[in-house]
Enzyme design. Sequence first.
Site, mmCIF file in Angstrom:
data_model
loop_
_atom_site.group_PDB
_atom_site.id
_atom_site.type_symbol
_atom_site.label_atom_id
_atom_site.label_comp_id
_atom_site.label_asym_id
_atom_site.label_seq_id
_atom_site.Cartn_x
_atom_site.Cartn_y
_atom_site.Cartn_z
ATOM 1 C CG ASN A 49 58.775 5.898 17.923
ATOM 2 O OD1 ASN A 49 57.791 6.150 17.223
ATOM 3 N ND2 ASN A 49 59.523 6.830 18.480
ATOM 4 C CB THR B 235 77.250 -18.941 -24.526
ATOM 5 O OG1 THR B 235 77.857 -19.179 -25.785
ATOM 6 C CG2 THR B 235 77.492 -20.148 -23.611
ATOM 7 C CG HIS B 236 77.624 -14.905 -26.498
ATOM 8 N ND1 HIS B 236 78.188 -13.771 -25.970
ATOM 9 C CD2 HIS B 236 78.491 -15.915 -26.243
ATOM 10 C CE1 HIS B 236 79.355 -14.070 -25.428
ATOM 11 N NE2 HIS B 236 79.570 -15.371 -25.573
ATOM 12 C CB SER C 163 45.943 -10.928 -30.675
ATOM 13 O OG SER C 163 45.614 -9.849 -31.512
ATOM 14 C CE LYS D 87 51.102 -12.810 -31.535
ATOM 15 N NZ LYS D 87 51.137 -11.349 -31.388
ATOM 16 C CG ASN E 126 50.190 -12.847 -27.626
ATOM 17 O OD1 ASN E 126 50.882 -13.251 -28.566
ATOM 18 N ND2 ASN E 126 49.262 -11.913 -27.773
ATOM 19 C CD GLU F 124 54.670 -10.875 -23.599
ATOM 20 O OE1 GLU F 124 54.663 -9.731 -24.072
ATOM 21 O OE2 GLU F 124 53.914 -11.776 -24.009
ATOM 22 C CE1 TYR G 269 58.812 5.526 13.026
ATOM 23 C CE2 TYR G 269 58.250 7.776 13.638
ATOM 24 C CZ TYR G 269 57.987 6.623 12.910
ATOM 25 O OH TYR G 269 56.903 6.583 12.073
ATOM 26 C CD GLN H 247 52.891 6.857 8.667
ATOM 27 O OE1 GLN H 247 52.680 6.856 9.866
ATOM 28 N NE2 GLN H 247 52.297 7.715 7.847
ATOM 29 C CE LYS I 152 53.893 0.933 8.546
ATOM 30 N NZ LYS I 152 55.144 1.388 9.154
HETATM 31 N N1 ARG Z 1 52.456 4.886 11.792
HETATM 32 C C1 ARG Z 1 53.789 5.006 12.278
HETATM 33 C C2 ARG Z 1 54.749 4.252 11.358
HETATM 34 O O1 ARG Z 1 54.299 3.456 10.620
HETATM 35 C C3 ARG Z 1 53.887 4.461 13.659
HETATM 36 C C4 ARG Z 1 54.961 5.063 14.480
HETATM 37 C C5 ARG Z 1 54.644 6.470 14.755
HETATM 38 N N2 ARG Z 1 55.479 7.045 15.717
HETATM 39 C C6 ARG Z 1 55.514 8.367 15.933
HETATM 40 N N3 ARG Z 1 56.253 8.782 16.864
HETATM 41 N N4 ARG Z 1 54.837 9.193 15.185
HETATM 42 O O2 ARG Z 1 55.917 4.468 11.371
#
Ligand code: ARG
Length: 460
Positions: free
Chosen positions: A110, A155-156, A277, A283, A285, A290, A317, A322, A325
């Site tokens: 954690n 503007t606009h 295109s 074209k 582009n 975009e 926690y 998890q 990420k």
């Molecule tokens: N893979 C977990 C995460 O990204 C790590 C922490 C896990 N902790 C636990 N008590 N299961 O959050």
Amino acid sequence: METMWAGRFEKPISELTNDFNASILIDGRMFEEDIRGSMAHAAMLGAQGIIAKEEADKLIGGLEGILSDMKSGALQIDESAEDIHMFVEAELTKRLGETGKRLHTARSRNDQVALDNRLYVKKEIAAVKDKLQTLLSVLKEMAKDNVETVMPGYTHLQRAQPVTFAHHLLAYAAMFMRDCDRLDDVYKRADVLPLGSCALAGTTHPIDRFAVAESLGFSEVCFNSMDGVSDRDFMLEFAAALSIAMMHLSRLSEEVVLWCSWEFKFLELDDAFATGSSIMPQKKNPDISELVRGKTGRVYGNLVALLTMMKGLPLAYNKDMQEDKENLFDSVDTVKTCLAITAEMLRTATVLKDNMLAAGKKGFINATDVADYLVKKGEAFRSAYKITGQLVAEAIAKNATLEELPLKEYQKYSPLFKEDIYGAIDLKNCVEKRTSFGGPAKDSVLAQIERVEEFLKGKK
Ligand code: ARG
């Protein structure tokens, strides 16, 4: 498959649970952060006498070996491991035997994952800032080349008043400078060590969190262990700062799309940064702009996903976290790519200055200057505004510009008009006379360019 917690459990984990629970395919990206964190932790355990000094040295040596093998490709991540923390620890134990099993003393995944996240965010803030600075220097160089390039300001999306292309670009420079500042601010909050919070309630071992902070380059140590393992504000703030930067990029992209249209034709992209295109041979582009505009949606989405994931989580926690990420990694990758390609696309584009000036000549963008002329001769602004409106209506009826109306016409509406009105409404003069601080006059724009230059010097 034997899990780490097999002692407590009677049955092995099902493959479904293992696959669902695992994060290795995502957090494997943080292997270097994870290993460096473990090295600092091992050194502290040895220094504090929590484990023997020789064992700490063996742990550090083993971790160094794993890091260099992973970097060289000699060691591949085992995708059946649950996460990067488990993988590194298992590999270390494979290499060192019993000693490897001492690494996780006074630590939990954690606080370990919280540490990895912070190290990652700190590293990536620097990387995003680097890309922002490259874009800023491209904008600054383009501005230098266009200090006298008159164009309509809008503007606009209606032609409004005369500016220069430099002035227009420097508005974007101001946005990207704020993005850099915002990232500096996020950095302050990321720069706090969570390690030593352990699972949630600290530890009975005599750890030295401040020594770990020092060796990993953290300015502060989090002061509450429950917050230490459950705070993801720094990730949310980073995702928010990236969203704002993306919003700026998206506005710029929209302008590039407009400028590349035949309706504007202010900018010609280099062939290497445009696409054709499959059916329409004529074209060219602006796909890059975009796509940048389009990818803004996913960066916003990542922010909302993170906010929603954290919403309502009890301390401390929870496995929900998890999910912190993948979204952030995607925002970081997306923003970095978009910044880099936008910088190159702009650097190689051709500014069609004559078309900008030609656009400025239509649309009565010097109407405010007619009113200001009368004000300077003593007329009240509201009356001057009305007179000018009548002149514009007259010009529209005659299909003429304000420059083309004869003095007699002007004088029909006010005796204050003299021959010098034509100088006062010449577009170049209109820009040059806008000397108010922050305005488009040449000296003001040169001062803005200098400001960007100073900013970039200070940031390097
Ligand atoms: N893979 C977990 C995460 O990204 C790590 C922490 C896990 N902790 C636990 N008590 N299961 O959050």
